[in-house]
Motif scaffolding. Structure first.
Motif, PDB file in Angstrom:
ATOM      1  N   ARG A 221     -60.739  71.287-109.746  1.00 54.85           N
ATOM      2  CA  ARG A 221     -60.232  71.144-108.376  1.00 54.85           C
ATOM      3  C   ARG A 221     -60.789  69.893-107.693  1.00 54.85           C
ATOM      4  NH1 ARG A 221     -57.371  75.694-106.468  1.00 54.85           N
ATOM      5  NH2 ARG A 221     -56.928  76.986-108.292  1.00 54.85           N
ATOM      6  N   TRP A 222     -62.027  69.515-108.057  1.00 56.66           N
ATOM      7  CA  TRP A 222     -62.639  68.345-107.433  1.00 56.66           C
ATOM      8  C   TRP A 222     -61.951  67.099-107.981  1.00 56.66           C
ATOM      9  CZ3 TRP A 222     -68.019  65.897-108.515  1.00 56.66           C
ATOM     10  CH2 TRP A 222     -68.355  65.028-107.462  1.00 56.66           C
ATOM     11  N   ARG A 223     -61.353  66.308-107.101  1.00 59.43           N
ATOM     12  CA  ARG A 223     -60.487  65.198-107.511  1.00 59.43           C
ATOM     13  C   ARG A 223     -61.215  64.195-108.395  1.00 59.43           C
ATOM     14  NH1 ARG A 223     -58.842  60.260-105.123  1.00 59.43           N
ATOM     15  NH2 ARG A 223     -56.742  59.636-105.778  1.00 59.43           N
ATOM     16  N   ARG A 224     -62.437  63.830-108.052  1.00 66.50           N
ATOM     17  CA  ARG A 224     -63.154  62.834-108.844  1.00 66.50           C
ATOM     18  C   ARG A 224     -63.476  63.352-110.242  1.00 66.50           C
ATOM     19  NH1 ARG A 224     -67.506  60.048-104.615  1.00 66.50           N
ATOM     20  NH2 ARG A 224     -65.925  59.163-103.192  1.00 66.50           N
ATOM     21  N   LEU A 225     -63.801  64.628-110.310  1.00 68.31           N
ATOM     22  CA  LEU A 225     -64.081  65.220-111.622  1.00 68.31           C
ATOM     23  C   LEU A 225     -62.820  65.238-112.475  1.00 68.31           C
ATOM     24  CD1 LEU A 225     -66.178  66.600-113.418  1.00 68.31           C
ATOM     25  CD2 LEU A 225     -65.532  68.783-112.377  1.00 68.31           C
TER      26      LEU A 225
END
Length: 416
Positions: A343-347
């Motif tokens: 869910r975390w965009r950078r990840l």
């Protein structure tokens, strides 16, 4: 201030356009790179030699024989090759082209499932297709004449048809069920792993039944059919390894092997090419398992796709033979769950870039081997098949022909 507002709006529009078309453009580039593999010489393996030898024997009207033994359990793919031979298309480019046709069908199925069943955005769905084409397992077996990609090309549309059957009206539902039954039989004809489709098919038929008598009859037929299929296609092979290693050792080996393969599939890292410390590999595998389980629980549904995925995982953890390609039928779903879980965009961006860059490395290497010319026998499969290519093409007069595998030499000479 108006100029600044227009500049900000223009930058936002440019970013939106880039995000919308970037992954579609990358997909087109990947497709062109896959198309370049049509120029590859014939790529053989132990299984490839068996399939092509059986096809050659069938073309001559002698039955699907490999070294004097019949291949009835896996006759689907050799029969497809017999069809190519009868059309005068017994060439490496035609064999690779057949794989690309089935791969196209598989990607259509993945696209349809992602968009309609999981309601993924268009951008993320293009990203998923790019990850599928970046997978070293998909790439490797798209260039080798084997049944893995044809099976995937039958499997994914079959799941789409099952999903459609559940949503249709009663009158049209049975038409889709009939198509699904045909595709399940075709998958079983192509690979024994098609037995995993029997469970979602049974559930789909059950949902289409309206009376208790119909459901009881369906359960009885499905039970007898599944038992017959499992006993013929799976239990014999399993019992050989079980008798050789014992129950506990077999279970331990399967568990360790499957965790290693799951790591390779989810991180696009063939252990042989880029070995990692075992604790790190199992740590990344555990992270991937957590992501997949999290995404699966968030789905909130249990339809044909989820049933097949769970059933196939069960088959994998019973099947005692190791190879990352055995994960290929559910690799698209695993990658879909990974994208859904991050869910975390950078990840998510970091994971996608890492997976894609490793895939580009595999694709670049495969393309280099394809156009390597006289160096092909040395570069393909790290030179393990060099003797067979040298004897078949008569390019190494100093090599003793008796060291080559006769069936492999015959296949190379037949499919030029």
């Amino acid at each position: 201030q108006a100029m600044e507002t227009l500049a900000a709006l223009d930058a936002r529009v440019s970013t939106t356009w880039l995000r919308k078309h970037l992954w579609r453009s990358i997909f087109i580039v990947l497709v062109l790179m896959y198309a370049a593999q049509l120029y590859s010489p014939l790529r053989i393996s132990e299984d490839t030699v068996g399939f092509l030898s059986a096809a050659e024997s069938g073309y001559r009207g002698e039955g699907l024989l490999y070294e004097g033994r019949e291949m009835p359990n896996l006759s689907g793919y050799p029969v497809m090759i017999v069809g190519l031979l009868k059309l005068g298309l017994g060439h490496p480019w035609a064999l690779a082209g057949l794989n690309l046709i089935f791969l196209t069908a598989a990607l259509w199925g993945v696209w349809t499932i992602a968009r309609r069943e999981y309601e993924m955005t268009e951008e993320r769905t293009w990203k998923l297709l790019c990850l599928c084409l970046s997978s070293f397992v998909v790439l490797k077996h798209s260039t080798i004449p084997m049944s893995d990609i044809p099976f995937l090309g039958i499997l994914m549309p079959c799941l789409v048809v099952m999903l459609r059957a559940e949503k249709e009206t009663a009158r049209r539902r049975w038409a889709y069920v009939s198509i699904a039954i045909g595709l399940v039989l075709l998958s079983l004809w192509t690979r024994r792993a098609g037995v995993a489709l029997a469970v979602p098919l049974a559930v789909t038929i059950w949902k289409c039944m309206t009376t208790v008598r119909q459901r009881v009859a369906a359960i009885a037929v499905a039970g007898v059919g599944t038992a017959a299929i499992v006993s013929r296609f799976t239990l014999h092979d399993f019992s050989v390894e079980l008798n050789r290693m014992g129950v506990l050792e077999t279970a331990r080996t399967i568990l360790i092997t499957r965790l290693s393969e799951f790591f390779q599939i989810t991180w696009n890292l063939p252990m042989g090419k880029l070995p990692l410390p075992l604790p790190m590999a199992f740590g990344l595998a555990a992270f991937s398992i957590g992501c997949v389980l999290y995404a699966a629980m968030q789905v909130g549904k249990f339809g044909p796709v989820e049933i097949f995925t769970l059933t196939y995982v069960g088959v994998l953890f019973v099947w005692p033979y190791p190879d990352p390609r055995f994960w290929l039928p559910i690799a698209p779903m695993v990658l879909l769950y990974m994208l859904q879980a991050l869910r975390w965009r950078r990840l998510r961006i970091g994971y996608t870039l890492l997976y894609g860059m490793l895939g580009c490395g595999s694709l670049a290497q495969a393309t280099y081997v394809t156009f390597s010319g006289e160096k092909f026998p040395d570069l393909y499969a790290s030179g393990h098949q060099k003797i067979n290519y040298c004897v078949a093409n008569q390019t190494c007069p100093d090599i003793d022909p008796s060291l080559a595998q006769p069936s492999a030499v015959r296949v190379i000479r037949t499919f030029r």
